[in-house]
Motif scaffolding. Structure first.
Motif, PDB file in Angstrom:
ATOM      1  N   LEU A 163       0.791  -1.225   0.000  1.00  0.00           N
ATOM      2  CA  LEU A 163       0.000   0.000   0.000  1.00  0.00           C
ATOM      3  C   LEU A 163       0.828   1.281   0.000  1.00  0.00           C
ATOM      4  O   LEU A 163       0.305   2.349  -0.321  1.00  0.00           O
ATOM      5  CB  LEU A 163      -0.940   0.003   1.212  1.00  0.00           C
ATOM      6  N   GLY A 164       2.105   1.202   0.396  1.00  0.00           N
ATOM      7  CA  GLY A 164       2.952   2.387   0.425  1.00  0.00           C
ATOM      8  C   GLY A 164       2.644   3.337   1.557  1.00  0.00           C
ATOM      9  O   GLY A 164       3.105   4.483   1.558  1.00  0.00           O
ATOM     10  N   SER A 165       1.899   2.898   2.536  1.00  0.00           N
ATOM     11  CA  SER A 165       1.496   3.745   3.660  1.00  0.00           C
ATOM     12  C   SER A 165       1.460   2.919   4.935  1.00  0.00           C
ATOM     13  O   SER A 165       0.771   1.898   4.995  1.00  0.00           O
ATOM     14  CB  SER A 165       0.103   4.345   3.405  1.00  0.00           C
ATOM     15  N   SER A 166       2.180   3.360   5.953  1.00  0.00           N
ATOM     16  CA  SER A 166       2.160   2.633   7.221  1.00  0.00           C
ATOM     17  C   SER A 166       0.801   2.743   7.886  1.00  0.00           C
ATOM     18  O   SER A 166       0.345   1.817   8.569  1.00  0.00           O
ATOM     19  CB  SER A 166       3.249   3.177   8.156  1.00  0.00           C
ATOM     20  N   PHE A 167       0.120   3.869   7.675  1.00  0.00           N
ATOM     21  CA  PHE A 167      -1.190   4.055   8.297  1.00  0.00           C
ATOM     22  C   PHE A 167      -2.248   3.184   7.618  1.00  0.00           C
ATOM     23  O   PHE A 167      -3.062   2.553   8.286  1.00  0.00           O
ATOM     24  CB  PHE A 167      -1.588   5.530   8.241  1.00  0.00           C
ATOM     25  N   ASP A 168      -2.224   3.139   6.285  1.00  0.00           N
ATOM     26  CA  ASP A 168      -3.132   2.236   5.570  1.00  0.00           C
ATOM     27  C   ASP A 168      -2.819   0.785   5.901  1.00  0.00           C
ATOM     28  O   ASP A 168      -3.728  -0.061   5.976  1.00  0.00           O
ATOM     29  CB  ASP A 168      -3.021   2.449   4.061  1.00  0.00           C
ATOM     30  N   ALA A 169      -1.525   0.483   6.095  1.00  0.00           N
ATOM     31  CA  ALA A 169      -1.138  -0.886   6.441  1.00  0.00           C
ATOM     32  C   ALA A 169      -1.707  -1.285   7.794  1.00  0.00           C
ATOM     33  O   ALA A 169      -2.197  -2.408   7.969  1.00  0.00           O
ATOM     34  CB  ALA A 169       0.381  -1.016   6.442  1.00  0.00           C
ATOM     35  N   ASP A 170      -1.667  -0.372   8.758  1.00  0.00           N
ATOM     36  CA  ASP A 170      -2.252  -0.661  10.069  1.00  0.00           C
ATOM     37  C   ASP A 170      -3.741  -0.972   9.938  1.00  0.00           C
ATOM     38  O   ASP A 170      -4.253  -1.916  10.553  1.00  0.00           O
ATOM     39  CB  ASP A 170      -2.056   0.535  11.012  1.00  0.00           C
ATOM     40  N   ASP A 171      -4.430  -0.163   9.135  1.00  0.00           N
ATOM     41  CA  ASP A 171      -5.862  -0.393   8.935  1.00  0.00           C
ATOM     42  C   ASP A 171      -6.109  -1.735   8.255  1.00  0.00           C
ATOM     43  O   ASP A 171      -7.045  -2.462   8.606  1.00  0.00           O
ATOM     44  CB  ASP A 171      -6.458   0.731   8.088  1.00  0.00           C
ATOM     45  N   ALA A 172      -5.262  -2.060   7.265  1.00  0.00           N
ATOM     46  CA  ALA A 172      -5.435  -3.317   6.531  1.00  0.00           C
ATOM     47  C   ALA A 172      -5.206  -4.520   7.440  1.00  0.00           C
ATOM     48  O   ALA A 172      -5.932  -5.521   7.360  1.00  0.00           O
ATOM     49  CB  ALA A 172      -4.490  -3.367   5.335  1.00  0.00           C
ATOM     50  N   VAL A 173      -4.198  -4.446   8.293  1.00  0.00           N
ATOM     51  CA  VAL A 173      -3.917  -5.559   9.205  1.00  0.00           C
ATOM     52  C   VAL A 173      -5.025  -5.696  10.233  1.00  0.00           C
ATOM     53  O   VAL A 173      -5.448  -6.810  10.573  1.00  0.00           O
ATOM     54  CB  VAL A 173      -2.542  -5.363   9.882  1.00  0.00           C
ATOM     55  N   GLN A 174      -5.515  -4.570  10.710  1.00  0.00           N
ATOM     56  CA  GLN A 174      -6.626  -4.639  11.661  1.00  0.00           C
ATOM     57  C   GLN A 174      -7.840  -5.300  11.012  1.00  0.00           C
ATOM     58  O   GLN A 174      -8.486  -6.166  11.612  1.00  0.00           O
ATOM     59  CB  GLN A 174      -6.977  -3.229  12.147  1.00  0.00           C
TER      60      GLN A 174
END
Length: 333
Positions: free
Chosen positions: A31-42
């Motif tokens: 995703l290129g975004s740590s914040f989007d990655a957090d949301d995706a993992v959640q």
């Protein structure tokens, strides 16, 4: 973490949480975004928890979680513009003048930083750790964004995570031939862009360089600071489109439009597989507030590139778990 997850973490599926860090690394590269990655993992963990009772064990729990995470990322990427770095948008460096700040884009236009402790394994095989570190470097993550989402997933699963082609085919409901074809196209695209990661170990000389960098920054000795840079060093400053293309211009900027950084406090950390420096800029009341995370690329004993992620909205440090003041303790990763 949502209350849903925290409510069940000690009951049914503590094993799900064991994979959180590696899943975050995978989603970040996608995703290129740590914040989007957090949301995706959640979202991945919520979906896994809800269907955990129907998990039949025909694949490993890890493979099952990666399948869910891949689907979540593909959903997020559908119809979305790719994230970039400023040098991707303009072939020529900008002038080190305040007028260059006129061009600015929203946060979701840019590749975002991630702290190493959020995505890289704490232990394990040194060679695998080296691959993982190189695969979160900003240039590689930015290059990945040029790939179609499914090609991106194939390349990460095959070349970074070292999955077999048949495993990837199963995960993507595809065939081995299709996976191998997608991998070849993805590799060719990255090679043409110079996006193939290469290991660059941090040695004792680099640690001395970083100590001098911190000292020059805090003393705001720009002559000493510039001496640590390659002559053709570059600097990005997202969310602004501008970028600088020489040590001289970087020095001019710091003494001109960037002079408000004088008397800053700085702290060494690690982000995107590289040394990084958190900076707190002085405030009118005599304190210090979060200002930027500088990710440093070092080559041949000097700094080749600096990406300065500015915390203009006062949430970058908080979301990365960096302290709000230079004397506070960082949040646990």
């Amino acid at each position: 973490m949502t209350s849903v997850l925290s409510g069940v973490s000690d009951e049914l599926d503590p094993r799900l949480l064991e994979h959180r860090r590696e899943l975050t690394g995978y989603c970040y590269r996608m995703l290129g975004s740590s914040f989007d990655a957090d949301d995706a993992v959640q979202e991945t963990l919520v979906r896994a928890w809800k269907s955990f009772g129907s998990f039949e064990g025909r694949s490993s729990l890890r493979s099952w979680l990666y399948r869910i995470a891949t689907n979540v990322c593909l959903d997020q990427l559908s119809g979305r513009q790719r994230r970039a770095l400023p040098m991707d948008l303009s072939g020529s460096p900008w002038s080190p003048v305040e007028a260059s700040l006129a061009a600015k884009r929203p946060a979701d236009a840019w590749v975002e930083p991630v702290l190493d402790r959020q995505v890289l394994p704490e232990d394990g095989d040194p060679a695998e750790r080296a691959v993982a570190r190189e695969s979160v470097r900003l240039a590689f993550v930015a290059a990945l964004q040029h790939l179609p989402p499914r090609q991106r997933a194939v390349l990460l699963l095959r070349d970074v995570l070292r999955w077999h082609a048949d495993e990837v085919a199963t995960l993507l409901d595809s065939t081995v031939a299709s996976v191998n074809s997608a991998l070849q196209r993805a590799r060719a695209t990255l090679a043409a862009m110079g996006g193939t990661p290469e290991e660059r170990p941090l040695d004792a000389d680099h640690r001395d360089l970083l100590a001098r960098y911190l000292d020059a920054f805090e003393r705001y000795d720009i002559d000493a600071f510039v001496a640590l840079l390659h002559e053709d060093a570059t600097q990005h400053m997202p969310p602004f489109e501008m970028w600088l293309g020489s040590a001289a211009d970087i020095g001019t900027w710091m003494l001109g439009p960037g002079s408000g950084c004088r008397d800053s406090r700085v702290m060494l950390t690690e982000a995107n597989g590289c040394p990084a420096v958190a900076q707190w800029r002085p405030t009118a009341d005599g304190g210090h507030a979060p200002w930027a995370l500088h990710v440093l690329e070092i080559e041949d004993g000097r700094i080749r590139h600096q990406t300065s992620f500015l915390d203009l909205d006062n949430d970058l440090f908080a979301r990365l778990g960096l302290p709000a003041t230079p004397d506070a303790e960082p949040a646990a990763g």
